[in-house]
Write an enzyme that holds these catalytic residues in place. Structure first.
Site, mmCIF file in Angstrom:
data_model
loop_
_atom_site.group_PDB
_atom_site.id
_atom_site.type_symbol
_atom_site.label_atom_id
_atom_site.label_comp_id
_atom_site.label_asym_id
_atom_site.label_seq_id
_atom_site.Cartn_x
_atom_site.Cartn_y
_atom_site.Cartn_z
ATOM 1 N N ASP A 487 0.810 -1.218 0.000
ATOM 2 C CA ASP A 487 0.000 0.000 0.000
ATOM 3 C C ASP A 487 0.842 1.266 0.000
ATOM 4 O O ASP A 487 0.369 2.339 -0.385
ATOM 5 C CB ASP A 487 -0.829 0.072 1.289
ATOM 6 C CG ASP A 487 -2.027 -0.838 1.269
ATOM 7 O OD1 ASP A 487 -2.496 -1.168 0.172
ATOM 8 O OD2 ASP A 487 -2.490 -1.226 2.366
HETATM 9 C C1 BGC Z 1 -0.559 -0.167 5.684
HETATM 10 C C2 BGC Z 1 -0.142 1.046 6.380
HETATM 11 C C3 BGC Z 1 -0.598 2.271 5.656
HETATM 12 C C4 BGC Z 1 -2.059 2.217 5.331
HETATM 13 C C5 BGC Z 1 -2.539 3.352 4.476
HETATM 14 C C6 BGC Z 1 -2.025 -0.103 5.460
HETATM 15 O O1 BGC Z 1 -2.476 -1.194 4.776
HETATM 16 O O2 BGC Z 1 -0.169 -1.279 6.406
HETATM 17 O O3 BGC Z 1 1.238 1.033 6.563
HETATM 18 O O4 BGC Z 1 -0.333 3.378 6.437
HETATM 19 O O5 BGC Z 1 -2.374 1.014 4.714
HETATM 20 O O6 BGC Z 1 -2.062 3.292 3.184
HETATM 21 O O1 IFM Z 2 -1.271 -5.445 1.357
HETATM 22 C C1 IFM Z 2 -1.542 -4.589 2.421
HETATM 23 C C2 IFM Z 2 -2.853 -5.009 3.025
HETATM 24 O O2 IFM Z 2 -3.899 -4.946 2.093
HETATM 25 C C3 IFM Z 2 -3.193 -4.177 4.223
HETATM 26 N N1 IFM Z 2 -2.125 -4.120 5.157
HETATM 27 C C4 IFM Z 2 -0.811 -3.811 4.634
HETATM 28 C C5 IFM Z 2 -0.427 -4.616 3.423
HETATM 29 C C6 IFM Z 2 0.902 -4.135 2.861
HETATM 30 O O3 IFM Z 2 0.903 -2.769 2.601
#
Ligand code: BGC
Ligand code: IFM
Length: 815
Positions: A487
């Site tokens: 992400d």
């Molecule tokens: C990630 C975070 C990020 C968030 C927003 C999550 O899935 O683990 O690190 O801050 O998404 O993008």
């Molecule tokens: O792949 C994502 C997931 O969808 C939500 N938590 C963090 C992961 C890596 O960014």
């Protein structure tokens, strides 16, 4: 250092001191009514939606961290001494303490000065309520006069509003107390459809429903004035903060135990009665009275609890393993499977790290969660697939996250997370492999839930694949969009004003950043879809998908290979990311995993080279970090990934979700030792003995363990709701133990550590039961080339499908 131990026979983790490094939690409920409960009875409950129908109030990030819950206070009426049965919130010393977290229930026992309390908390199947069964025992040799006080703080339903809108909310709270039952009816005035109730099985000495009356001015939950004085005030909340507290007096002879049952529940009025004419504000509670009465009876509670255990026997019965490793057995047979079910129920909504108000269902997340629970509840997996697919957009794209109630979500800036659609193919493939239910592909499913837009599910899969093919970048690799699985890899971020915080804006549309991860994922998905098309007799289409996979494989090797590993991406300006050319972030774990899983580089040694690079550069004793070297500072052209301090989260943390991809890749190359070694490095159970370092629960996976660049290397965060659960389950059961459903049958192809002599397993599959025995000489790292199925030799490792209801003996003999 440990804070408890596993009781495998009881399927419980037993915590033997209350002051665990973090709240160690469990979940109650399985269908509509859910609760979180910590080892000191902290937590809250909700009906279906953790944001909109929250029954009890919980203040996140509190000090102490875990405060607010299902608390019982005990008071010795002869001396005035009082304490908490679960240690919190009074934190008075206990002579004895034990918390047993089991499958959808928690039992907390304690003793102080000869008074023992044991409370069982659970949500009965098919009910929208929770039971607290408290047993109070006088272990003294003299009689004891004990007061027992219950307590919950009601949330005014919408947790977001409850935590912010005080100018309104301090004037809206309403309760009704009737026949000893405390009803919480805020919102009933205008909506007339839902309320909560809190009931007690014993005659009451009194009750309280106004927080200030119970606690006393300027006091906290650690020393309620009512408990201190030993007398409830009968307060009736009007505005301010409604709570529920019962006061029961118990005269206990030496050795005597008394059982007191509390029931906290959610009720909705029958639809027809919802719009009663205004007038009386009295609740309509005819329909809940019998429910309350039933659950206040000890026999009902005993039966309800037994039914819950039987439910879990059924759910977990489909796969049982006996291996030489106790940590593996308990994770596979109990805790990992349990965590997969919790991710099915909760997605990423409510944990001690997810507030229950932020996120809905993730398109990517839910598809991956499916991999972990499809064998446990295939019927519900089917529903879930149709539900997710119906949110797909007609472009083939997807809302990244959607609200389960409205089915609307966020894909607000035109280009989404470009990996999302491909996960649908992988999720559906997993379902088909487990069930063989090809009929699901014909199910009419709308796009964006718009009536009239229905197309067969199969068409949704083809649109997913085309979504990638329609969005290829300058190197022929898939455009990344806002980000891919990672992400935080926001490569289309740029700002005209240097130094401004990163953002993906309309300007990013048309961004040319490309993802090698999505390329690998595409190859995997295209091959899966080809297999599915073949089963449907669409051989021409299957050939097309295979050709697309082959072409993308060529592109990966041409533009995605860096010499010793797969590159990660190309940024907005066409520079490689995850390359020896970079000063930081030279190698990333994700493409090494996904590309090898997809079969890229298997014949030419690239896969093996990539995995060696992972071992050399990314593996630590606590797991495999996400990339190296960590980004030392913020870089606008990379986005959020570089916003984290080195070693945390996506900036070189051990992002546990990715580790099983490497485990699987190692098994594909036949390296059982390495695969299993990686498995144990992040196994919560195997890490139990370093609980002081790991700090999170030793019975479930956490999303992240701090990487080697962090000062807290080895510390886990964000336990419970993570795709780590499903992927580790797949890695250990399907690839290391090698029991792997395929479209045409069950494969049994173990890739074990060399020192294992084998293992045994029982697996239900499409209605038949397979009893599997694997035997191999210790010291051999070889794989099977044939099986004995009911004593008959079968070449290869695919067990031919057996009729439903039959039991099949499968022997794997590796010489
Ligand atoms: C990630 C975070 C990020 C968030 C927003 C999550 O899935 O683990 O690190 O801050 O998404 O993008
Ligand atoms: O792949 C994502 C997931 O969808 C939500 N938590 C963090 C992961 C890596 O960014």
């Amino acid at each position: 250092m440990r804070y408890g131990y596993f009781d495998d026979h009881a399927r419980e983790y037993v915590i033997d001191r209350p002051d665990t490094p973090l709240p160690w939690i469990n979940y109650l409920g399985s269908e509509a009514y859910f609760g979180l409960i910590s080892n000191t009875a902290g937590g809250y409950s909700f009906y279906r939606d953790a944001r909109l129908r929250r029954l009890t109030r919980y203040r996140y990030n509190n000090a102490p961290l875990d405060l607010g819950g299902r608390y019982l206070y005990l008071r010795d009426d002869a001396t005035g001494d009082y304490w908490s049965a679960s240690w919190q919130p009074t934190q008075r010393d206990l002579d004895d303490y034990e918390c047993r977290h089991g499958l959808s229930y928690t039992r907390i026992a304690s003793a102080r000065r000869g008074i023992r309390a044991e409370t069982l908390y659970f949500v009965p199947l098919n009910e929208t309520l929770e039971v607290w069964r408290a047993r109070i025992t006088n272990e003294r040799d003299t009689p004891a006069e004990i007061s027992l006080f219950s307590s919950v703080e009601f949330c005014l339903w919408d947790a977001q509003d409850d935590a912010t809108n005080f100018q309104r909310n301090f004037s809206t709270g309403q309760v009704e107390v009737d026949g000893g039952v405390i009803y919480h009816k805020t919102e009933y005035r205008e909506r007339r459809d839902h309320f909560a109730y809190f009931a007690c099985s014993e005659p009451l000495a009194g009750f309280d429903t106004q927080r200030e009356a119970f606690l006393g001015a300027y006091r906290g939950w650690d020393r309620p004035v009512v408990v201190e004085h030993g007398a409830a005030t009968g307060s009736v909340a009007n505005g301010w903060a409604p709570i529920g507290s019962h006061h029961v007096r118990l005269a206990l002879a030496p050795g005597e135990t008394r059982e007191v049952i509390f029931v906290l529940g959610y009720a909705e009025n029958p639809r027809a009665e919802k719009f009663d004419p205004p007038g009386s504000q009295t609740l309509n509670k005819r329909h809940v009275r019998p429910v309350i009465e039933r659950w206040l009876r000890p026999e009902t509670v005993t039966e309800g609890f037994a039914a819950l255990a039987a439910h879990w026997d059924r759910l977990l019965g489909g796969l049982r393993v006996r291996t030489p490793d106790a940590d593996t057995d308990r994770m596979v047979n109990i805790w990992n499977a349990y965590q997969c079910m919790v991710t099915f129920n909760l997605s990423r909504s409510a944990s001690f790290f997810e507030s229950g108000i932020g996120r809905g269902m993730g398109f990517r997340d839910s598809n991956q969660d499916l991999l972990g629970f499809v064998h446990i509840i295939p019927e519900r997996a089917r529903e879930r697939i149709l539900d997710i697919a119906a949110t797909q957009l007609s472009t083939g794209g997807a809302y990244h996250q959607y609200q389960p109630l409205t089915k609307r979500g966020n894909n607000d800036i035109g280009e989404g997370f470009n990996d999302d659609p491909l996960w649908l193919i992988l999720g559906v493939a997993a379902y088909l492999k487990e069930t063989g239910d090809l009929g699901i592909l014909d199910e009419p499913v709308p796009f964006d839930n718009l009536p009239g837009s229905e197309k067969p599910l199969y068409e949704h899969l083809t649109r997913s694949l085309n979504y990638t093919l329609d969005r290829l970048g300058p190197h022929g690799l898939p455009l990344i969009g806002r980000a891919d699985w990672n992400d935080c890899l926001n490569l289309n971020c740029f700002s005209d004003t240097p130094g401004e915080p990163f953002q993906t804006t309309e300007n990013s549309i048309g961004g040319q950043a490309e993802s090698v991860f999505i390329a690998g994922q595409f190859v995997l998905a295209a091959k899966e879809l080809a297999g599915i098309a073949d089963l449907l007799g669409l051989h021409g289409k299957a050939a097309e998908y295979r050709a697309a996979a082959e072409k993308m494989t060529g592109t990966i090797i041409e533009h995605g290979w860096d010499g010793a590993w797969f590159r990660r991406a190309y940024d907005f300006y066409g520079n490689p990311i995850g390359s020896g050319e970079n000063d930081e972030g030279q190698i990333f774990v994700e493409p090494q995993g996904l590309c090898v899983l997809a079969g890229v580089g298997l014949d030419d040694g690239l896969a093996a080279r990539a995995l060696d690079s992972v071992a050399e550069r990314l593996a630590t004793p606590h797991g495999i970090v996400l990339q190296q070297p960590a980004y030392s500072g913020y870089r606008i052209e990379l986005g959020e990934i570089s916003s984290y301090p080195p070693g945390y989260k996506e900036n070189a943390g051990i992002f546990c979700h990715t580790n099983p991809w490497i485990m699987i890749a190692e098994t594909i190359l036949g390296n059982g030792d390495r695969a299993f070694d990686y498995y144990r490095r992040i196994s919560p159970s195997a890490r139990e003995r370093i609980s002081d370092v790991h700090r999170s629960e030793p019975y479930v996976y956490a999303q992240m363990i701090a990487g080697r660049d962090a000062p807290t290397h080895g510390e886990a965060k964000n336990s419970w709701l993570t795709g780590t659960a499903a992927w580790n389950f797949v890695a250990i059961t399907q690839w290391i133990l090698g029991i792997r459903p395929e479209l045409t049958g069950l494969r049994v192809d173990p890739v074990l550590p060399t020192d294992w002599p084998g293992y045994q397993a029982t697996r239900s599959y499409r209605g038949a039961t397979y009893e599997i025995t694997v035997r191999k000489p210790a010291g051999s790292g070889r794989r099977a080339d044939h099986l004995l199925v009911d004593g008959e030799r079968v070449e290869g490792t695919l067990v031919p499908p057996a009729p439903a209801g039959s039991t099949v003996q499968v022997e794997v003999v590796i010489s």
